[in-house]
Design an enzyme around this catalytic site. Structure first.
Site, PDB file in Angstrom:
ATOM      1  N   HIS A 107       0.797  -1.237   0.000  1.00  0.00           N
ATOM      2  CA  HIS A 107       0.000   0.000   0.000  1.00  0.00           C
ATOM      3  C   HIS A 107       0.829   1.287   0.000  1.00  0.00           C
ATOM      4  CE1 HIS A 107      -3.463  -2.459   0.233  1.00  0.00           C
ATOM      5  NE2 HIS A 107      -3.616  -2.533   1.523  1.00  0.00           N
ATOM      6  N   HIS A 176      -9.737   2.156   0.475  1.00  0.00           N
ATOM      7  CA  HIS A 176      -9.666   0.983   1.354  1.00  0.00           C
ATOM      8  C   HIS A 176     -10.767   0.997   2.420  1.00  0.00           C
ATOM      9  CE1 HIS A 176      -7.873  -2.397   3.353  1.00  0.00           C
ATOM     10  NE2 HIS A 176      -6.736  -2.324   2.691  1.00  0.00           N
ATOM     11  N   GLU A 307     -11.534  -3.405  -3.028  1.00  0.00           N
ATOM     12  CA  GLU A 307     -10.535  -2.421  -3.444  1.00  0.00           C
ATOM     13  C   GLU A 307     -10.316  -2.561  -4.944  1.00  0.00           C
ATOM     14  OE1 GLU A 307      -7.150  -3.004  -0.547  1.00  0.00           O
ATOM     15  OE2 GLU A 307      -8.627  -4.423   0.170  1.00  0.00           O
TER      16      GLU A 307
HETATM   17  C1  BGC Z   1      -4.525  -6.484   1.715  1.00  0.00           C
HETATM   18  C2  BGC Z   1      -4.439  -7.248   3.017  1.00  0.00           C
HETATM   19  C3  BGC Z   1      -4.042  -6.301   4.101  1.00  0.00           C
HETATM   20  C4  BGC Z   1      -5.077  -5.204   4.176  1.00  0.00           C
HETATM   21  C5  BGC Z   1      -4.827  -4.178   5.238  1.00  0.00           C
HETATM   22  C6  BGC Z   1      -5.550  -5.416   1.887  1.00  0.00           C
HETATM   23  O1  BGC Z   1      -5.609  -4.651   0.726  1.00  0.00           O
HETATM   24  O2  BGC Z   1      -4.816  -7.299   0.640  1.00  0.00           O
HETATM   25  O3  BGC Z   1      -3.518  -8.312   2.912  1.00  0.00           O
HETATM   26  O4  BGC Z   1      -3.916  -6.939   5.340  1.00  0.00           O
HETATM   27  O5  BGC Z   1      -5.164  -4.562   2.948  1.00  0.00           O
HETATM   28  O6  BGC Z   1      -3.528  -3.826   5.350  1.00  0.00           O
END
Ligand code: BGC
Length: 342
Positions: A107, A176, A307
């Site tokens: 991210h 998110h 997402e």
């Molecule tokens: C990911 C997860 C992660 C979450 C929060 C998601 O987009 O795929 O693996 O734990 O975000 O960090």
């Protein structure tokens, strides 16, 4: 008719700036978005009886968002999801990003787009946030100008992402939000009915990096083309939740992505997008330690994320949709979250 109200949400420590809140309201929806990470902090949706509940996880105060927390409601960038070992080759040069989750970059890195203050501009039916991500920020090449625009139209929240770069760079932006259509704070999402319009998904290795295979969903737990009740479905296939990219139609036109229905309240969320993928994440890593809005606790499986984005680790997979943005191009993607009752 949409009204937009602007107020102060909180002050960043050490005089780093004021975080503002923008409340967008139509006759069907109310959404609160703050200038820290372009974060959706609340989203009130009516049920069949006309009773409104907040359907996104989050915090009442800015402090909640500044602590270590799993990206509640935020915009993710420069690249959403994982880049294997945080490394990629571009024009013969190797780039190394900060490693922030297991062996990977997740991210956008340590200070991704979720952890910065954006510049807001009020629109007649929404709010636009912009910022310039400096050349080299979190290891990414090129100065990136970014605009994230939220607009409301009746029961539909539209999010548009635009970006322009000075040097070729990977870009994949998403939001998110963690939803629970029974109302945030409800213990799980097992009674939610989920449909995802995908004929294929991406299997992952133990570090949650796609193996490179684009696997048909047919005959697997990933076949969500017809509605499934989530709790029963997880049990039936003995799986511990979803954290996978589903491969959507690869067209830059608006296409259907997913539908989630909560029968008891009648609330329905439909997602449409221009993106080629969606990470369906069932909050597998939540463990009940965070204290949320209205005294809520957030255990495992108490929310779901859809997402919409490019496929994870696309920068290292030539068979995945292209993720590089070049200086003469513009990144432009839109996702629609449409709420109704049925
Ligand atoms: C990911 C997860 C992660 C979450 C929060 C998601 O987009 O795929 O693996 O734990 O975000 O960090």
């Amino acid at each position: 008719m949409v009204s937009v109200t602007r107020s102060v949400f909180g002050e960043l420590p050490s005089g780093a700036g004021t975080v503002e809140k923008f409340q967008l309201q139509s006759d069907l929806l109310r959404v609160d978005i703050i200038s820290w990470g372009c974060t959706i902090t609340a989203l009130e949706v009516k049920d069949r009886q006309g009773r409104a509940s907040d359907v996104v996880l989050g915090f009442a105060e800015l402090e909640g968002y500044l602590q270590k927390q799993p990206y509640f409601g935020a915009v993710i960038g420069r690249v959403a999801n994982r880049i294997a070992k945080g490394t990629f080759m571009l024009d013969g040069k190797e780039f190394q990003l900060p490693i922030n989750r297991g062996p990977n970059s997740l991210h956008g890195g340590l200070w991704g787009f979720d952890k910065v203050l954006w510049s807001p501009q009020v629109l007649p039916n929404g709010v636009q946030f912009s910022r310039v991500s400096p050349d080299g920020e979190e290891g990414y090449p090129g100065e990136l100008k970014v605009w994230v625009t939220y607009t409301l139209d009746g029961g539909e929240l539209m999010v548009n992402y635009r970006a322009q770069t000075s040097r070729t760079t990977p870009v994949s932006l998403t939001n998110h939000s963690y939803f629970n259509l029974a109302g945030q704070g409800s213990p799980n999402i097992y009674d939610h009915e989920v449909t995802i319009e995908a004929d294929a998904f991406l299997p992952v290795n133990e570090a949650l990096i796609p193996t490179g295979e684009v696997a048909p969903v047919q005959g697997t737990a990933f076949d969500l083309r017809q509605p499934v009740e989530l709790g029963k479905h997880l049990q039936q296939f003995s799986i511990d939740g979803f954290d996978h990219n589903f491969c959507l139609k690869q067209s830059k036109e608006k296409h259907f992505c997913a539908r989630v229905r909560h029968a008891a309240s009648g609330r329905v969320l439909e997602v449409y997008t221009t993106q080629p993928g969606v990470q369906f994440y069932t909050a597998n890593f939540l463990d009940g330690t965070l204290k949320g809005k209205g005294g809520a606790v957030y255990p495992k499986h108490c929310g779901f994320c859809l997402e919409t984005q490019n496929w994870p680790n696309a920068v290292n997979q030539s068979n995945f949709p292209p993720v590089l943005l070049r200086p003469e191009e513009e990144y432009n993607h839109t996702t629609w979250f449409k709420f109704s009752v049925a």
